[in-house]
Motif scaffolding. Sequence first.
Motif, PDB file in Angstrom:
ATOM      1  N   SER A   1       0.971  -1.127  -0.160  1.00 27.87           N
ATOM      2  CA  SER A   1       0.085  -0.025   0.060  1.00 27.87           C
ATOM      3  C   SER A   1       0.853   1.152  -0.013  1.00 27.87           C
ATOM      4  O   SER A   1       0.762   2.229  -0.624  1.00 27.87           O
ATOM      5  CB  SER A   1      -1.039  -0.147   1.438  1.00 27.87           C
ATOM      6  OG  SER A   1      -1.911  -1.199   1.181  1.00 27.87           O
ATOM      7  N   PHE A   2       2.214   1.275   0.943  1.00 27.11           N
ATOM      8  CA  PHE A   2       2.826   2.400   1.053  1.00 27.11           C
ATOM      9  C   PHE A   2       3.404   2.538  -0.394  1.00 27.11           C
ATOM     10  O   PHE A   2       3.698   3.757  -1.012  1.00 27.11           O
ATOM     11  CB  PHE A   2       4.017   2.181   1.911  1.00 27.11           C
ATOM     12  CG  PHE A   2       3.565   2.498   3.412  1.00 27.11           C
ATOM     13  CD1 PHE A   2       3.080   3.917   3.749  1.00 27.11           C
ATOM     14  CD2 PHE A   2       3.658   1.803   4.485  1.00 27.11           C
ATOM     15  CE1 PHE A   2       2.711   4.193   4.751  1.00 27.11           C
ATOM     16  CE2 PHE A   2       3.401   2.060   5.660  1.00 27.11           C
ATOM     17  CZ  PHE A   2       2.720   3.685   5.866  1.00 27.11           C
TER      18      PHE A   2
ATOM     19  N   THR B   1       7.621   4.098  -4.710  1.00 25.38           N
ATOM     20  CA  THR B   1       8.968   3.866  -4.360  1.00 25.38           C
ATOM     21  C   THR B   1       9.146   2.667  -3.480  1.00 25.38           C
ATOM     22  O   THR B   1       8.010   2.215  -2.833  1.00 25.38           O
ATOM     23  CB  THR B   1       9.785   4.901  -3.677  1.00 25.38           C
ATOM     24  OG1 THR B   1      11.195   4.776  -3.705  1.00 25.38           O
ATOM     25  CG2 THR B   1       9.370   5.522  -2.318  1.00 25.38           C
ATOM     26  N   LYS B   2      10.421   2.036  -3.175  1.00 27.97           N
ATOM     27  CA  LYS B   2      10.255   0.928  -2.398  1.00 27.97           C
ATOM     28  C   LYS B   2      10.202   1.158  -0.959  1.00 27.97           C
ATOM     29  O   LYS B   2      10.854   2.371  -0.291  1.00 27.97           O
ATOM     30  CB  LYS B   2      11.633   0.247  -2.808  1.00 27.97           C
ATOM     31  CG  LYS B   2      11.918  -0.995  -1.792  1.00 27.97           C
ATOM     32  CD  LYS B   2      13.053  -1.499  -2.181  1.00 27.97           C
ATOM     33  CE  LYS B   2      13.553  -2.975  -1.356  1.00 27.97           C
ATOM     34  NZ  LYS B   2      15.062  -3.390  -1.987  1.00 27.97           N
ATOM     35  N   VAL B   3       9.389   0.433  -0.266  1.00 25.50           N
ATOM     36  CA  VAL B   3       9.237   0.586   1.177  1.00 25.50           C
ATOM     37  C   VAL B   3       9.356  -0.578   1.789  1.00 25.50           C
ATOM     38  O   VAL B   3       8.784  -1.757   1.363  1.00 25.50           O
ATOM     39  CB  VAL B   3       7.709   1.362   1.376  1.00 25.50           C
ATOM     40  CG1 VAL B   3       7.484   1.413   3.023  1.00 25.50           C
ATOM     41  CG2 VAL B   3       7.528   2.659   0.746  1.00 25.50           C
TER      42      VAL B   3
ATOM     43  N   GLN C   1      12.952  -4.333  14.485  1.00 24.22           N
ATOM     44  CA  GLN C   1      13.280  -3.163  14.941  1.00 24.22           C
ATOM     45  C   GLN C   1      12.243  -1.975  14.805  1.00 24.22           C
ATOM     46  O   GLN C   1      12.471  -1.065  15.362  1.00 24.22           O
ATOM     47  CB  GLN C   1      14.428  -2.737  14.057  1.00 24.22           C
ATOM     48  CG  GLN C   1      15.630  -3.758  13.988  1.00 24.22           C
ATOM     49  CD  GLN C   1      16.764  -3.077  13.090  1.00 24.22           C
ATOM     50  OE1 GLN C   1      16.695  -2.085  12.524  1.00 24.22           O
ATOM     51  NE2 GLN C   1      17.704  -4.090  12.787  1.00 24.22           N
ATOM     52  N   LYS C   2      10.957  -2.321  14.377  1.00 30.82           N
ATOM     53  CA  LYS C   2      10.039  -1.449  14.394  1.00 30.82           C
ATOM     54  C   LYS C   2      10.459  -0.112  13.733  1.00 30.82           C
ATOM     55  O   LYS C   2      10.433   1.000  14.152  1.00 30.82           O
ATOM     56  CB  LYS C   2       9.771  -0.808  16.003  1.00 30.82           C
ATOM     57  CG  LYS C   2       9.259  -2.162  16.806  1.00 30.82           C
ATOM     58  CD  LYS C   2       7.783  -2.719  16.401  1.00 30.82           C
ATOM     59  CE  LYS C   2       7.398  -3.720  17.209  1.00 30.82           C
ATOM     60  NZ  LYS C   2       8.366  -5.061  17.542  1.00 30.82           N
ATOM     61  N   VAL C   3      10.786  -0.209  12.497  1.00 29.30           N
ATOM     62  CA  VAL C   3      11.595   0.608  11.773  1.00 29.30           C
ATOM     63  C   VAL C   3      10.669   0.566  10.130  1.00 29.30           C
ATOM     64  O   VAL C   3      10.598  -0.581   9.480  1.00 29.30           O
ATOM     65  CB  VAL C   3      12.884   0.555  11.351  1.00 29.30           C
ATOM     66  CG1 VAL C   3      13.361   1.555  10.157  1.00 29.30           C
ATOM     67  CG2 VAL C   3      13.623   0.948  12.721  1.00 29.30           C
ATOM     68  N   ILE C   4      10.291   1.657   9.849  1.00 28.15           N
ATOM     69  CA  ILE C   4       9.560   1.887   8.080  1.00 28.15           C
ATOM     70  C   ILE C   4      10.856   2.585   7.486  1.00 28.15           C
ATOM     71  O   ILE C   4      11.454   3.614   7.656  1.00 28.15           O
ATOM     72  CB  ILE C   4       8.384   2.574   8.252  1.00 28.15           C
ATOM     73  CG1 ILE C   4       7.527   1.906   9.041  1.00 28.15           C
ATOM     74  CG2 ILE C   4       8.020   2.862   6.746  1.00 28.15           C
ATOM     75  CD1 ILE C   4       5.950   2.551   8.972  1.00 28.15           C
TER      76      ILE C   4
END
Length: 280
Positions: A242-243, A249-251, A257-260
Amino acid sequence: MTRKKGGLNRGLGAFISDKNKVEEILKPSNELEIQELKLDDVEPREDQPRQAFDEESLKELANSISEYGVIQPIIVRKVGKKYEIVAGERRYRASKLANKDTIPAIIRELDDFEGENLSIIENIQREDLNPYDEAVAYKSIIDKYELTQEDLSKAIGKSRPYISNTIRLLRLDERVLEFLKSGQISYSIGRELLSITDNDEQYKRALEIMENKISVKAVAKAKKRKKRIKSPNIHLMEVEESFMDRLGTKVRINESQKVISINYYDNEDLQRIIEIIVGE
């Protein structure tokens, strides 16, 4: 402040999109428009987007021209005492290779803007344009006309991610770029090689791929095997998709690590992503 919405870049988009006008210029309305010009009086554009011409393909075209002549006339415009090629440099080169003295041409009265843009259109829409020349052409258009990738995407009918990914190929090691120019590696292989940040390792991998004729699927699988294997979180994968659809772009979401992580290709691309997220 960088000018992103000036008259010139809007003019380029409108010009490229005006297919009737482009068609009218590139095709003769009658045979009387076609003239035979001396090859010595014809010269290519200095800023021609296409840099590489396959020698074998040129020889084949030269043989065809020797036997049948040039079927489709080139398009030129008068610049000083010479005629500058707007469309048809490959036919011009092959004619020289075939030792022809003249070439059929259509002479158009075009200003610098029209001449340059027609040359751009004729080149970037060719099916046989190699990925390197395509990347150089996109980047030069964006830089020269201060366009965004989205502007160019709309003008030429190709997706913004495709344009971004093509331009990113120019970040490859110079030795690998030579392989891309010559057609020894493909667009897809080039994209996979971008994940190798060390230039020497990237070059070695490119050599290995060529020597062993490894497919892009095999390259992608090998890269995945190097990653830690774990059960995928289907929900997070859907959120990632969805992002990526929204941001173009690549997500990646790192659950542990709770990182986006959001990839961007240059400062312009970063600004575009910020505007989407912040809404300004």
